[in-house]
Design an enzyme around this catalytic site. Sequence first.
Site, PDB file in Angstrom:
ATOM      1  N   ASN A 174       0.837  -1.200   0.000  1.00  0.00           N
ATOM      2  CA  ASN A 174       0.000   0.000   0.000  1.00  0.00           C
ATOM      3  C   ASN A 174       0.877   1.256   0.000  1.00  0.00           C
ATOM      4  O   ASN A 174       2.042   1.196  -0.353  1.00  0.00           O
ATOM      5  CB  ASN A 174      -1.004  -0.015   1.167  1.00  0.00           C
ATOM      6  CG  ASN A 174      -2.375   0.506   0.746  1.00  0.00           C
ATOM      7  OD1 ASN A 174      -2.504   1.577   0.162  1.00  0.00           O
ATOM      8  ND2 ASN A 174      -3.403  -0.268   1.049  1.00  0.00           N
ATOM      9  N   ARG A 175       0.320   2.384   0.426  1.00  0.00           N
ATOM     10  CA  ARG A 175       0.967   3.678   0.198  1.00  0.00           C
ATOM     11  C   ARG A 175       1.591   4.264   1.454  1.00  0.00           C
ATOM     12  O   ARG A 175       1.086   4.087   2.556  1.00  0.00           O
ATOM     13  CB  ARG A 175      -0.067   4.666  -0.377  1.00  0.00           C
ATOM     14  CG  ARG A 175      -0.500   4.291  -1.788  1.00  0.00           C
ATOM     15  CD  ARG A 175      -1.705   5.087  -2.260  1.00  0.00           C
ATOM     16  NE  ARG A 175      -2.001   4.752  -3.656  1.00  0.00           N
ATOM     17  CZ  ARG A 175      -2.722   3.692  -4.040  1.00  0.00           C
ATOM     18  NH1 ARG A 175      -3.223   2.867  -3.136  1.00  0.00           N
ATOM     19  NH2 ARG A 175      -2.930   3.456  -5.315  1.00  0.00           N
ATOM     20  N   HIS A 184       3.595   0.082  -2.642  1.00  0.00           N
ATOM     21  CA  HIS A 184       3.987  -1.335  -2.726  1.00  0.00           C
ATOM     22  C   HIS A 184       5.492  -1.550  -2.771  1.00  0.00           C
ATOM     23  O   HIS A 184       5.996  -2.370  -3.542  1.00  0.00           O
ATOM     24  CB  HIS A 184       3.339  -1.982  -3.953  1.00  0.00           C
ATOM     25  CG  HIS A 184       1.847  -2.138  -3.840  1.00  0.00           C
ATOM     26  ND1 HIS A 184       1.182  -2.220  -2.633  1.00  0.00           N
ATOM     27  CD2 HIS A 184       0.892  -2.244  -4.795  1.00  0.00           C
ATOM     28  CE1 HIS A 184      -0.118  -2.366  -2.850  1.00  0.00           C
ATOM     29  NE2 HIS A 184      -0.325  -2.378  -4.143  1.00  0.00           N
ATOM     30  N   HIS A 211      -0.820 -10.037  -3.743  1.00  0.00           N
ATOM     31  CA  HIS A 211      -1.635  -9.183  -4.618  1.00  0.00           C
ATOM     32  C   HIS A 211      -2.330  -9.994  -5.714  1.00  0.00           C
ATOM     33  O   HIS A 211      -2.321  -9.595  -6.882  1.00  0.00           O
ATOM     34  CB  HIS A 211      -0.756  -8.090  -5.227  1.00  0.00           C
ATOM     35  CG  HIS A 211      -1.477  -6.796  -5.472  1.00  0.00           C
ATOM     36  ND1 HIS A 211      -2.623  -6.720  -6.229  1.00  0.00           N
ATOM     37  CD2 HIS A 211      -1.220  -5.534  -5.042  1.00  0.00           C
ATOM     38  CE1 HIS A 211      -3.026  -5.462  -6.291  1.00  0.00           C
ATOM     39  NE2 HIS A 211      -2.187  -4.719  -5.559  1.00  0.00           N
ATOM     40  N   TYR A 261      -5.168 -11.188  -8.137  1.00  0.00           N
ATOM     41  CA  TYR A 261      -6.380 -10.638  -8.757  1.00  0.00           C
ATOM     42  C   TYR A 261      -7.324 -11.805  -9.022  1.00  0.00           C
ATOM     43  O   TYR A 261      -7.013 -12.700  -9.803  1.00  0.00           O
ATOM     44  CB  TYR A 261      -6.036  -9.952 -10.076  1.00  0.00           C
ATOM     45  CG  TYR A 261      -5.424  -8.580  -9.943  1.00  0.00           C
ATOM     46  CD1 TYR A 261      -6.139  -7.442 -10.319  1.00  0.00           C
ATOM     47  CD2 TYR A 261      -4.129  -8.410  -9.466  1.00  0.00           C
ATOM     48  CE1 TYR A 261      -5.577  -6.175 -10.214  1.00  0.00           C
ATOM     49  CE2 TYR A 261      -3.561  -7.161  -9.353  1.00  0.00           C
ATOM     50  CZ  TYR A 261      -4.293  -6.045  -9.728  1.00  0.00           C
ATOM     51  OH  TYR A 261      -3.736  -4.793  -9.622  1.00  0.00           O
ATOM     52  N   ASP A 299     -11.159   0.978  -3.482  1.00  0.00           N
ATOM     53  CA  ASP A 299      -9.718   0.876  -3.251  1.00  0.00           C
ATOM     54  C   ASP A 299      -9.493   1.353  -1.824  1.00  0.00           C
ATOM     55  O   ASP A 299      -8.865   2.379  -1.583  1.00  0.00           O
ATOM     56  CB  ASP A 299      -8.937   1.712  -4.255  1.00  0.00           C
ATOM     57  CG  ASP A 299      -7.463   1.313  -4.321  1.00  0.00           C
ATOM     58  OD1 ASP A 299      -7.049   0.434  -3.538  1.00  0.00           O
ATOM     59  OD2 ASP A 299      -6.725   1.884  -5.156  1.00  0.00           O
ATOM     60  N   GLN A 335      -7.611  -4.849   2.253  1.00  0.00           N
ATOM     61  CA  GLN A 335      -7.805  -3.847   1.203  1.00  0.00           C
ATOM     62  C   GLN A 335      -8.664  -4.449   0.099  1.00  0.00           C
ATOM     63  O   GLN A 335      -8.277  -5.438  -0.537  1.00  0.00           O
ATOM     64  CB  GLN A 335      -6.452  -3.408   0.624  1.00  0.00           C
ATOM     65  CG  GLN A 335      -6.541  -2.317  -0.436  1.00  0.00           C
ATOM     66  CD  GLN A 335      -6.487  -0.913   0.134  1.00  0.00           C
ATOM     67  OE1 GLN A 335      -6.267  -0.729   1.325  1.00  0.00           O
ATOM     68  NE2 GLN A 335      -6.667   0.087  -0.717  1.00  0.00           N
ATOM     69  N   GLU A 387      -6.582  -7.831  -0.185  1.00  0.00           N
ATOM     70  CA  GLU A 387      -5.205  -7.904   0.309  1.00  0.00           C
ATOM     71  C   GLU A 387      -5.194  -7.738   1.829  1.00  0.00           C
ATOM     72  O   GLU A 387      -5.481  -6.663   2.338  1.00  0.00           O
ATOM     73  CB  GLU A 387      -4.364  -6.811  -0.339  1.00  0.00           C
ATOM     74  CG  GLU A 387      -4.376  -6.811  -1.859  1.00  0.00           C
ATOM     75  CD  GLU A 387      -4.061  -5.436  -2.414  1.00  0.00           C
ATOM     76  OE1 GLU A 387      -2.952  -4.921  -2.135  1.00  0.00           O
ATOM     77  OE2 GLU A 387      -4.919  -4.846  -3.096  1.00  0.00           O
TER      78      GLU A 387
END
Length: 346
Positions: free
Chosen positions: A79-80, A105, A179, A181, A248, A285, A310
């Site tokens: 994440n950020r 990330h 991560h 999908y 998100d 997340q 996540e």
Amino acid sequence: MSIESQPFGKTADGQEVTLFTVKNGDLEMELINYGASIVSLKAPDKNGTLVNVNVGFDDVSRYEGAHPYFGATVGRYANRIAKGKFSLDGKEYSLALNNGENTLHGGEKGFNRYVWDAKEAKQGDAVGVTFSRTSPAGEEGYPGALTVSVSYLLTGDNQLVMDYAAETDAPTVLNLTNHCYWNLAGAESGKVYDHELKLEADAYIPVSDALIPTGKEATVKGTPMDFTTMKPIGKDLQATGGDPIGYDHCYVLRSQDGTLALAATVKDPKSGRVMEIYTTEPGIQLYTGNFLTGAAAEKRLNQHEAFCLETQHYPDTPNQPNFPTTTLKPGEKFQSKTVHKFSVEK
């Protein structure tokens, strides 16, 4: 149960990449040691048909190129981190800015862009692969040499177990996740709007337009963020108001004591596939593939054609004193577990 390995090609700088195929119960999984990544996971539908439900590539060069972290182990910090800066023990650290003015990330070359050591692993009725590497002090600006491992295992009762461990020789920050999908109707099978989702969370972390936390929690009740009861992912998606539109957001899980607890349940009504996610992490997340554009580097996936759940600590925790800490100190051992349990509802 079985595990096989074969070459998956070489990186641009000549490192050999190995593909592992793991079978156990009704599941089949492919892994590569580039990025400690899950390439595919096949699960049966209500008719017993085995289909891949995870997005991945069949060529190592595609993983080396620009792509949205398909199946990767993400670190040092998932994440950020706002402005790419944080302070620890009175010292400020600067990270690479790879997401506008922020770090995402792990930075420009996160854990997803390294070839990991790999060895086959068996634990009771589970079989899989343990990946490990040492991230040297200063890598992407993070302090401390970090020794990290992650095991991806399939059990005989159709569970994908993710076990993370790490130790450091100097204080650092750490937030690991996977991560993948997902599309339970089958990877590349279209929009995930009809997937039904329930999250074990009464609150989420509001974010700015740059997806940086405001520092507070907010209730989901009466908002498009509410997944306290099962509902289609697409039901309130357009009302989220993001740019691009979609989810998100990190959800605050009810279980905050580090025990393995249910975090999410996803169902695909058409195939009957069900995926339950259990984790020791405090957050999860939800990302609905908002930035997917149909480009070749994204496996031609369009917006909202896959989703991520996540398990992790909250975004920007090093700059948010009220969030559960992500600081790891020498002598401590970081451990985290996430389990994906697959079943069928007929």
